[in-house]
Design an enzyme around this catalytic site. Structure first.
Site, PDB file in Angstrom:
ATOM      1  N   GLY A  41       0.806  -1.213   0.000  1.00 51.45           N
ATOM      2  CA  GLY A  41       0.000   0.000   0.000  1.00 51.45           C
ATOM      3  C   GLY A  41       0.836   1.258   0.000  1.00 51.45           C
ATOM      4  O   GLY A  41       0.418   2.288   0.522  1.00 51.45           O
ATOM      5  N   GLY A  45      -1.020   7.740   1.216  1.00 50.82           N
ATOM      6  CA  GLY A  45      -1.071   7.867   2.669  1.00 50.82           C
ATOM      7  C   GLY A  45       0.238   7.644   3.394  1.00 50.82           C
ATOM      8  O   GLY A  45       1.306   8.079   2.952  1.00 50.82           O
ATOM      9  N   ILE A  46       0.144   6.960   4.514  1.00 48.77           N
ATOM     10  CA  ILE A  46       1.312   6.686   5.351  1.00 48.77           C
ATOM     11  C   ILE A  46       2.368   5.903   4.576  1.00 48.77           C
ATOM     12  O   ILE A  46       3.565   6.158   4.697  1.00 48.77           O
ATOM     13  CB  ILE A  46       0.890   5.905   6.606  1.00 48.77           C
ATOM     14  N   GLY A  47       1.926   4.952   3.762  1.00 52.09           N
ATOM     15  CA  GLY A  47       2.859   4.133   3.003  1.00 52.09           C
ATOM     16  C   GLY A  47       3.723   4.950   2.079  1.00 52.09           C
ATOM     17  O   GLY A  47       4.946   4.740   1.993  1.00 52.09           O
ATOM     18  N   TYR A 192     -13.286  -4.200  12.044  1.00 52.37           N
ATOM     19  CA  TYR A 192     -11.994  -3.528  11.898  1.00 52.37           C
ATOM     20  C   TYR A 192     -11.152  -3.683  13.169  1.00 52.37           C
ATOM     21  O   TYR A 192      -9.959  -3.994  13.097  1.00 52.37           O
ATOM     22  CB  TYR A 192     -12.216  -2.053  11.589  1.00 52.37           C
TER      23      TYR A 192
END
Length: 308
Positions: A41, A45-47, A192
């Protein structure tokens, strides 16, 4: 006087938001020249922020994601921001066990090193099913990364000392695992939460199994981050969450800091199996430290992915 009160209230609210969103930055500048990093991923985003930071440190960075067009665009951006040409992408769908197996086979054939594996890709609270009939949250967030990590363990051990970093969430504390229904797919939020708890147990058992073999493992809570996870939901929900995220969530760059810390810092080696937040070890609820449950989940996960 009313105007002064209004200004004071607005200023106080702004300072409160700044306090709520305060986070530590990773200050470790260690180079990663000659190291290979795989980030699931990593196209957003964070990735993506993690990929930029580690490429800046000289690592060979491979982002693994299912959308080739988005991956190519992300690779161009990561290269531009990191001034590194040693960035590439590989295709994998974590909602498909066959795709994971094919990806891992190709990776092991092409890549001679794997120093840092970052299990970053995640599925938010959606009620859906993977291609192998696992609930989407449990299938992607836990089982997909479980299978991927196990298939890549030979290369991780050969490249030791190496690290496995798995992103989790502090929401783990709101649920416990039910081994009669690991595929729980009833209430989106609880589904989740269970998948994030599974990430923590996975990290603990992986660390135990790899003790003395040169592979360390860390579970990271990045904070509540302004990422694009809302794209799976309705327009109205996205609009509402944009307001909430602006007020209370941190940027992707800030959210990536603890991931980067666990990837580069030397002092985390003694905390293999640990849960990290804000660039330091964090406390877990007692039930999330049960070694017996972690082992049981590992064995159950092996059976599930074997028959997928």
């Amino acid at each position: 006087m009313y105007l002064l009160y209004t200004i004071f209230a607005a200023l106080s609210f702004f300072l409160l938001l700044k306090w709520i969103k305060r986070r530590k930055y990773c200050m470790d500048v260690k180079r990663l020249d000659g190291k290979t990093v795989l980030i699931t991923g990593g196209n957003s985003g964070i990735g993506k922020e993690t990929a930029v930071a580690l490429a800046l440190r000289g690592a060979r960075v491979i982002i693994a994601c299912r959308n080739e067009d988005k991956a190519r665009k992300a690779v161009r951006e990561i290269k531009a921001r990191s001034h590194s040409m040693n960035v590439l992408h590989m295709e994998v769908d974590l909602a498909n066990m066959r795709s994971i197996r094919e990806f891992s086979k190709t990776f092991l054939e092409k890549e001679k090193r794997l120093d840092i594996l970052i299990n970053n890709a995640g599925m938010p609270s959606v009620l859906d099913w993977t291609d192998d009939n696992f609930s989407m949250c449990f299938g992607v967030n836990h089982l997909g990364h479980f299978l991927l990590t196990n298939l890549l363990l030979p290369r991780l051990k050969e490249s030791s000392p190496s690290r496995v970093i798995t992103l989790t969430c502090s929401n783990y504390k709101y649920q416990k695992l039910d081994f009669q229904d690991l595929n729980y797919n009833l209430f989106p939020f609880f589904t989740y939460c269970r998948s994030k708890l599974a990430n923590i147990y996975f990290t603990q058992e992986l660390a135990r199994m790899m003790e003395g073999k040169g592979v360390t493992a860390y579970a990271v809570h990045p904070g509540y981050v302004q990422s694009n996870w809302t794209c799976h939901f309705s327009f109205l929900f996205q609009l509402l969450m944009k307001v909430i995220m602006f007020m209370f969530f941190v940027s992707c760059e800030v959210g990536a800091q603890t991931v980067i810390h666990c990837a580069v810092a030397d002092d985390v080696v003694t905390d293999s199996g640990g849960y990290f937040s804000d660039c330091r070890p964090a406390k877990l609820q007692a039930f999330a430290k049960d070694a017996g449950v972690a082992k049981k989940l590992w064995e159950a996960s092996e059976r599930l992915v074997k028959h997928a």
